[in-house]
Design an enzyme around this catalytic site. Structure first.
Site, mmCIF file in Angstrom:
data_model
loop_
_atom_site.group_PDB
_atom_site.id
_atom_site.type_symbol
_atom_site.label_atom_id
_atom_site.label_comp_id
_atom_site.label_asym_id
_atom_site.label_seq_id
_atom_site.Cartn_x
_atom_site.Cartn_y
_atom_site.Cartn_z
ATOM 1 N N THR A 168 0.830 -1.209 0.000
ATOM 2 C CA THR A 168 0.000 0.000 0.000
ATOM 3 C C THR A 168 0.862 1.256 0.000
ATOM 4 O O THR A 168 0.577 2.213 -0.708
ATOM 5 C CB THR A 168 -0.932 -0.004 1.233
ATOM 6 O OG1 THR A 168 -1.714 -1.198 1.201
ATOM 7 C CG2 THR A 168 -1.851 1.198 1.242
ATOM 8 N N HIS B 168 -6.216 0.450 -6.741
ATOM 9 C CA HIS B 168 -6.948 -0.325 -5.733
ATOM 10 C C HIS B 168 -7.107 -1.722 -6.287
ATOM 11 O O HIS B 168 -7.294 -1.905 -7.489
ATOM 12 C CB HIS B 168 -8.343 0.275 -5.494
ATOM 13 C CG HIS B 168 -9.263 -0.663 -4.767
ATOM 14 N ND1 HIS B 168 -9.307 -0.725 -3.397
ATOM 15 C CD2 HIS B 168 -10.123 -1.617 -5.228
ATOM 16 C CE1 HIS B 168 -10.182 -1.667 -3.044
ATOM 17 N NE2 HIS B 168 -10.691 -2.219 -4.140
#
Length: 141
Positions: A93, A117
């Site tokens: 992330t 995402h």
């Protein structure tokens, strides 16, 4: 090996950098097929609904603000172990912690503007794909 479907979103930062094609090449080179795709400017309600699981988290407002800051490219990917394969392609992330050669290491600027995402489980993938695509919009190939 199981054929799975997963949701991917190219976020506003990566769309603005004009790297959609480079990201798509990563998917296809890894054996994932794009079975549905659309460019969309998310409304605040759409972004809040999609990220509702994070509603009580301190970063929720900033995440929603970012996701409505520009158009996104949304795609359903299909292939063997698609969820895990896409997560490996994306990288950590935080792009500073992402392995070299991953999408986030190559195209993301920060933990907030992190380019993409991807669904985190097969179960969530089914929910997320259905959030953005009707069954009639998906073409397995």
């Amino acid at each position: 090996m199981a054929i799975e479907r997963t949701l991917s979103i190219v976020k506003p930062d990566a769309v603005a950098k004009n790297v959609i094609g480079k990201i798509y090449d990563r998917f296809e080179s890894a054996g994932l097929k794009i079975v549905a795709a659309k460019m969309k400017q998310l409304s605040r309600a759409e972004a809040e609904g999609f990220y509702a699981v994070h509603k009580e988290r301190p970063f929720f407002k900033d995440l929603v603000d970012f996701m409505v800051s520009g158009p996104v490219m949304i795609q359903a990917l299909e292939g063997e172990n698609a969820v895990l394969k896409n997560r490996e392609l994306m990288g950590a992330t935080d792009p500073k912690k992402a392995e070299a050669g991953t999408i986030r290491a190559d195209f993301a600027e920060s933990i907030d503007a992190n380019a993409v995402h991807g669904s985190d489980s097969v179960e969530n993938a089914a929910i997320e794909v259905a959030y953005f695509f009707a069954a009639s919009e998906i073409s397995s190939r």
